[in-house]
Design an enzyme around this catalytic site. Sequence first.
Site, short mmCIF file in Angstrom:
data_model
loop_
_atom_site.label_atom_id
_atom_site.label_comp_id
_atom_site.label_asym_id
_atom_site.label_seq_id
_atom_site.Cartn_x
_atom_site.Cartn_y
_atom_site.Cartn_z
N LEU A 111 0.82 -1.21 0.00
CA LEU A 111 0.00 0.00 0.00
C LEU A 111 0.85 1.26 0.00
CD1 LEU A 111 -2.77 -0.94 2.62
CD2 LEU A 111 -3.04 -0.78 0.14
N GLY A 112 1.97 1.21 0.72
CA GLY A 112 2.82 2.39 0.80
C GLY A 112 4.14 2.03 1.47
N GLY A 151 10.69 5.60 4.96
CA GLY A 151 12.07 5.40 5.36
C GLY A 151 12.26 4.25 6.33
N ASP A 177 4.36 14.50 17.05
CA ASP A 177 4.73 14.55 15.63
C ASP A 177 3.48 14.72 14.77
OD1 ASP A 177 6.54 14.61 13.53
OD2 ASP A 177 6.52 12.44 13.24
N PRO A 216 0.46 17.03 8.60
CA PRO A 216 -0.53 16.61 7.60
C PRO A 216 -0.33 15.19 7.08
CG PRO A 216 0.14 18.87 7.20
CD PRO A 216 1.05 18.36 8.29
N ASP A 238 0.42 7.13 13.36
CA ASP A 238 1.86 7.24 13.59
C ASP A 238 2.17 7.87 14.95
OD1 ASP A 238 4.55 7.12 13.46
OD2 ASP A 238 4.75 8.14 11.54
#
Length: 336
Positions: A28-29, A32, A146, A149, A177
């Site tokens: 999906l994605g 890093g 953190d 957007p 996240d």
Amino acid sequence: MSVTEPDLAEVPAPGTILAGKYEVVGVLGKGGMGVVIEARHLRLNQNVALKLLLPSVRAMGDTVVRFEREARAAARLQSPHVVRILDVDALDDGRPFMVMERLRGHELEAEMKARGPLPVEEAVGYILQACAAMAVAHRMGIVHRDLKPSNFFLTDVDEHGTSSSAKPKTKMLKVFDFGISKLAGDVATSVTATTSAFGTPLYMSPEQVRSVKHVDARTDIWSLGVILYEMLAGTPPFKEPSATALLVAIATDPPVPIQKLRPDVPAPLASAVMRALEKDPDVRFADVRELAAAIRPFGPPADDPAMAAVSAELAGVSGDIGSTPAARPSRRRTVA
């Protein structure tokens, strides 16, 4: 760091069965530190998202600790505006992975890049939803640290049980996240002192610039103010050619008043944005519910399904937060 081809070669291939119950569908994605893959729960016949660390970063000291921190923090939060963690397990090689709800949509960052400045009501609606999520987190002693957007995911409310006849004007926003979140009572704080866990400079508060450890929930209020400012103005309040110059500006320079960049922003809303960006945390809103109450008059109507959790969070909170109360603005939309 970027994801290399050798890294991707070690991502489980479609059809692979993980932990005896998750069949890999595809990637999906990627970023890093890890990769997110779509998988199907074989017993429930339900698609989920699996986030796993890449082999190249697993040996980078604190990455596994951060990964486990994220899972532990997010799993504690019960909010429609936080991405749900369904399970945590490990691959045969010992790499941990977490199982999350499978969402369809895109990050707020992509929305902002595609459209530029957003209408006032829509921008406020997204921050209100983030406030609802962070109110739950802060009550549990969790500071995100953190917010940005790219950590806000926009999806259709209809995916979560709302009937199509009540289709919202505002998409559902979910925060994710929590990898560098600060948990009250967590003694393993040294992980957050590394550069990799320092936060994203554009959205860091002045106190976070000075000390990544000694921050509280008001650092998240600053980040929410930066995001709202950027959604309305089309540019962040601080923008410098280098990370060092940016951090100095955040710590010392006043932001340009938002009405100079976006004159149609109502004065009480502009005041709330600028108060969230006060250098001194004691001058900011005391908590995210106060921030939400101050900007609520400029957000979507109460019957918008995406606002349900916001209304519940704001029950009993006054909208008169250190400024002149504003009348409900006209429902007429202004498109930037």
